[in-house]
Design a protein around this motif. Structure first.
Motif, PDB file in Angstrom:
ATOM      1  N   ASP A 258       0.823  -1.221   0.000  1.00 48.47           N
ATOM      2  CA  ASP A 258       0.000   0.000   0.000  1.00 48.47           C
ATOM      3  C   ASP A 258       0.850   1.260   0.000  1.00 48.47           C
TER       4      ASP A 258
ATOM      5  N   HIS B 222       1.082   3.458  -2.693  1.00 48.34           N
ATOM      6  CA  HIS B 222       0.368   4.516  -3.407  1.00 48.34           C
ATOM      7  C   HIS B 222       1.309   5.614  -3.874  1.00 48.34           C
TER       8      HIS B 222
ATOM      9  N   TYR C 133       0.754   8.584  -6.347  1.00 51.22           N
ATOM     10  CA  TYR C 133      -0.546   9.261  -6.420  1.00 51.22           C
ATOM     11  C   TYR C 133      -0.957   9.915  -5.111  1.00 51.22           C
ATOM     12  N   ARG C 134      -0.725   9.194  -4.010  1.00 46.66           N
ATOM     13  CA  ARG C 134      -1.162   9.810  -2.747  1.00 46.66           C
ATOM     14  C   ARG C 134       0.013  10.310  -1.934  1.00 46.66           C
TER      15      ARG C 134
ATOM     16  N   ASN D 207      -0.803  -2.514  -4.412  1.00 49.07           N
ATOM     17  CA  ASN D 207      -0.834  -1.049  -4.518  1.00 49.07           C
ATOM     18  C   ASN D 207       0.540  -0.429  -4.428  1.00 49.07           C
TER      19      ASN D 207
ATOM     20  N   CYS E 193       1.808   0.671  -7.240  1.00 50.26           N
ATOM     21  CA  CYS E 193       1.386   1.745  -8.112  1.00 50.26           C
ATOM     22  C   CYS E 193       2.439   2.305  -9.024  1.00 50.26           C
TER      23      CYS E 193
ATOM     24  N   TYR F 163      -5.162  -0.295  -7.237  1.00 52.62           N
ATOM     25  CA  TYR F 163      -4.614   0.857  -7.933  1.00 52.62           C
ATOM     26  C   TYR F 163      -3.323   0.544  -8.666  1.00 52.62           C
TER      27      TYR F 163
ATOM     28  N   SER G 101       0.152   0.478   5.739  1.00 53.45           N
ATOM     29  CA  SER G 101       0.683   1.199   4.585  1.00 53.45           C
ATOM     30  C   SER G 101       2.112   1.622   4.879  1.00 53.45           C
TER      31      SER G 101
ATOM     32  N   SER H 176      -6.324   6.684   3.297  1.00 53.31           N
ATOM     33  CA  SER H 176      -7.233   5.581   3.007  1.00 53.31           C
ATOM     34  C   SER H 176      -8.642   6.025   3.343  1.00 53.31           C
TER      35      SER H 176
END
Lengths: 687, 191
Positions: B9, B11, B14-15, B40, B42, B64, B135, B141
């Motif tokens: 996780d 991300h 993107y995050r 994820n 990503c 994702y 994460s 989230s």
């Protein structure tokens, strides 16, 4: 002395039966005896090497206790140093520690673990290739009930089901006729037999293991006392063996002994010497699910191979000696040691071969460890550079023409002798020859020299090696010579050994007469400055050029006659003939001190300033000699005359020994001669 | 003694733009033998970074992820232990122990690694071990309203015992916790 005689002498010295009458071994005599070679009879060499290197004390009464103590020390090392940090965690779940695998702080067990892994990988790579031509190292260590490093006999018993007792006998009482002469035959045949049987056992076990797993997991590693467990078979086997020893006190196996091999297993995934890896080992899956919380490893019943034992020894040595760590080459030195110990005819000796080899190896390393420390490579007083220079100087002493030729070709000792010296000739000759050579080398250890670590004979042997191929060296070019020396052509060391003996005689004779010509003192070191192998191709004759001021000049300066520049670093020796026709070279400092004083006195006499009581009677005669002749050139010629006869340079070559003329009574040289007599013998001078 | 890193996780990008520095300092190559990523990731760059830490990387596809070739779930065996991995967005309700238990029984695994909730969890339920490494970057989230703490898990597998080290970034410092799980062999079980 013929072989039988020597054999009986050895046996007398080494046997422990007359322990009350002659408890102590005379080390000097023993070393002398070993120097000519240790007889091949099984058991003798192992003991001799242990004594020579100091593992066993000369007092035989202490042997048993020393051995026990040292061996248990080694086993505790194995237990402690080989432990996995992960298992430590599991064993002490209540003890909270902040340690975690990614911890990089230096006191973290995990960090240490990973740092050790890099050493381990290096050791592993080298050890697998130790003496590849010899099958011995790839063979399994024979099982022994005495050694905690052996898998439990029970495990093999379990596997043993239907086999006859004779198998166990072969497992325990291995070839007792191993000696160097039939090493190739005996070890191969018997060990291959053993190997085949072990393989057959595994096949059997896979059938037996399933139903018996429930029994075994509880009782597996509890020592021999648990033989009365509900397994009838082993008891039968034991009762059937008339020659078996009564059950030993439980020698608990060390569970961590194989942990290091798993750590480097990843290195050899594709090609392994061990055909069957831990996964297919019979004891594995069922036995690992014990319910009481302790860890059972798959490979506790796995037998070690010899090279694995070596890897363990080297790893423990590296961990205990972080200063020198592990350097490539140590495995080569350990090879012959371990080989000798593991082929002991004595049951106990063989069982504890690994532990004994560890200590013998450590003792040997303590003498030569400087060769392995990289930072000492260019050190003046020690290290491999120093030893190679020493070798070169010795070569210069014994074979100056060869030496000169090699210098001319710039064939420095680094090119050939590095390997000879660091691994002590293991790479140059076959193993049996190496072992014979080591008998001599280990026994000629010189106790007086702490810094050099002794092993003078090694250097003598290297010189002999060079001198034996002298003709080829002289006629060949640089590259030919290098090729020749790196693949030494004479494979039978007997001739070289003879030559080495004679060189050693020469050296000892020289030493007896205080002619230390290959030991440089601080005076000469200041001359030999800086770079490696920057040798002055100076022979004694060149020393006294007219340009070179001598100490005599300094005296003249002080007395005010001739202001001459002096270098205090020049040195000279007074040579003197005694009635024995031996040549003495006084140590330079003593000469200098005495010489200056005496020369001053003489100078005083010469210039008439002082009256010496001792010299009074001869005063007139001396003055008539000297006074009209005091000019610079005259003094120098005086000295040049005396050079040839009385005073020579420090690095005297053998050729100079013959130059000395005796009993020169005329002229200044005679005077100097008699003067030196005064210094030496402290007699009053009378004409 | 196999060290397995369980992480997921990210991300990235993107995050969150990157892993926390302290985590990066911990993850030095050479110590970890295997990485199991719960999904994820990503990003290709992040995946390459994982491959530099250890040679053996197993990834499963998260909702994702940009790599279509990754499987949705995986089973990895370490000796007697079977470890199952899936991202967790397939399991509804998200993060529910019972539902995860159904999945574990379906996959017939002893340890189930999932992600998606961005919250660290290590539960032993019905003899099976459920680990959620949370994460690694502390990315946002939708499922939890509180702050997400960056975390990952390192498993030390020795036979049937797994010692789990949890690394969490709490107030800018790395906190390490230890949990032990042992597989129980059910001898009454009918194979």
């Amino acid at each position: 002395m013929d072989y039988k005689e020597r054999l009986t002498q050895f046996e007398d010295i080494l046997n422990t039966k007359n322990i009350d009458t002659e408890p102590t071994i005379d080390l000097y005599k023993f070393r002398h005896l070993c120097f000519r070679g240790i007889p091949d009879k099984p058991g003798i060499r192992q003991l001799s090497w242990k004594i020579l290197l100091g593992y066993l004390p000369p007092d035989k009464r202490k042997w048993q206790s020393v051995l026990e103590e040292q061996r248990s020390t080694y086993y505790s090392f194995v237990r402690d140093l080989l432990a996995d940090p992960s298992e430590e965690e599991l064993k002490n779940p209540d003890v909270s520690s902040d340690d975690h695998p990614l911890n990089s702080s230096p006191n973290s067990k995990w960090a240490e673990y990973f740092a050790d892994n890099s050493i381990l990988e290096q050791i592993d790579k080298d050890v697998r290739r130790t003496l590849p031509d010899l099958a011995f190292f790839q063979l399994p260590v024979p099982h022994s009930p005495l050694s905690p490093l052996s898998p439990k006999l029970e495990a093999i018993n379990r596997m043993n089901g239907a086999r006859s007792p004779s198998l166990l006998e072969t497992l325990d009482i291995n070839d007792d006729s191993t000696s160097i002469s039939n090493y190739s035959d005996s070890t191969l045949t018997i060990h291959s037999e053993l190997d085949a049987e072990v393989a057959a056992l595994e096949a059997q076990l896979s059938i037996i293991s399933q139903p018996s797993s429930q029994f075994t997991s509880g009782n597996l590693y509890k020592g021999f006392s648990s033989m009365c467990s509900p397994k009838p078979i082993p008891l039968d086997l034991y009762s059937n063996r008339p020659s078996s020893p009564p059950p030993q006190p439980a020698v608990t196996p060390i569970p961590t002994r194989r942990s290091i091999f798993k750590r480097v297993q990843h290195l050899n995934k594709d090609f392994g010497v061990r055909g069957n890896s831990a996964n297919t080992r019979p004891c594995s899956p069922a036995s690992s699910c014990k319910s009481d919380g302790s860890i059972i490893r798959d490979d506790d019943c796995e037998v070690d191979l010899h090279w694995e034992a070596i890897e363990r020894i080297l790893f423990i040595y590296a961990k205990l000696n972080p200063g020198v760590g592990y350097v490539q080459g140590m495995n080569e030195i350990l090879g012959p040691i371990y080989y000798t110990m593991a082929n002991d005819s004595d049951e106990e000796g063989k069982a504890h071969a690994e532990a004994d080899s560890f200590f013998v190896f450590t003792l040997l390393m303590s003498f030569i460890r400087d060769h392995f420390v990289r930072s000492l490579d260019t050190d003046e007083a020690t290290g491999i550079g120093h030893t190679m220079k020493k070798l070169n100087r010795r070569l210069k002493t014994y074979a100056p023409d060869l030496w000169r030729d090699l210098e001319r070709k710039s064939l420095y000792p680094t090119y050939y002798s590095f390997r000879w010296i660091t691994v002590m000739l293991t790479q140059e000759f076959a193993l049996p020859d190496v072992i014979r050579l080591w008998d001599s080398i280990l026994s000629d250890r010189d106790d007086d020299f702490e810094s050099t670590g002794g092993f003078e004979f090694l250097l003598d042997f290297c010189c002999a090696m060079l001198m034996c191929v002298k003709d080829e060296l002289l006629t060949g070019s640089f590259s030919d010579n290098v090729k020749l020396l790196q693949n030494y052509p004479i494979q039978d060391p007997a001739t070289v050994l003879r030559k080495a003996y004679s060189l050693r005689e020469l050296r000892l004779l020289a030493k007896l007469n205080d002619e230390e010509d290959d030991e440089l003192d601080e005076y000469s070191l200041t001359n030999f400055k800086g770079e490696d192998f920057n040798y002055y191709s100076s022979s004694g004759n060149e020393y006294y050029d007219n340009n070179d001021p001598s100490p005599g000049d300094s005296i003249l300066e002080t007395s005010g006659c001739f202001p001459v520049e002096t270098t205090n670093t020049k040195f000279y020796n007074i040579r003197q003939r005694t009635s024995n026709n031996n040549h003495h070279l006084l140590r330079t400092q003593e000469v200098k001190v005495k010489g200056l004083a005496m020369l001053r006195k003489v100078q005083g006499v010469v210039s008439g300033r002082t009256s010496l009581n001792n010299f009074s009677t001869s005063r007139s005669s001396t003055t008539t000699y000297l006074r009209p002749n005091i000019t610079k050139s005259n003094i120098l010629s005086l000295q040049s005359k005396t050079t040839n006869n009385g005073l020579t340079s420090g690095l005297s070559l053998p050729t100079n020994y013959t130059n000395n003329k005796v009993n020169i009574t005329n002229g200044m040289s005679g005077f100097a001669n008699r003067l030196s007599n005064v210094w030496k013998k402290n007699i009053t001078y009378t004409t | 003694m196999v060290l397995v890193l369980v992480i997921g996780d990210f991300h990235i990008p993107y995050r969150v733009h990157d892993l926390p520095l302290k985590f990066k300092k911990l993850l030095v190559p050479g110590k970890i033998q295997q990485i199991i990523c719960t999904g994820n990731v990503c990003d290709k760059e992040t995946f390459d970074y994982l491959r530099t830490v250890a040679a053996d990387v197993h990834v499963v596809k998260g909702d994702y992820d940009e790599f279509p070739s990754w499987p949705l779930s995986k089973i990895i065996t370490h000796g007697p232990l079977r470890i199952g991995v899936l991202h967790g967005h397939q399991v509804i309700p998200v993060g529910d122990a019972e539902s995860l238990s159904i999945v574990a029984r379906q996959m017939d695994v002893d340890i189930l690694l999932t992600g998606h909730t961005h919250r660290f969890e290590a539960i032993e339920y019905e003899g099976k071990f459920f680990v959620n490494p949370g994460s690694a970057t502390g990315a946002y989230s939708g499922f939890s309203s509180e702050d997400i703490k960056p975390s990952f898990v390192l498993m030390d597998i020795q036979g049937v015992v797994v010692v789990t080290y949890v690394y969490q970034l709490v107030d800018g410092d790395v906190k390490v916790d230890k949990i032990e799980y042992r597989k129980n062999y059910d001898t009454n079980r009918v194979l």
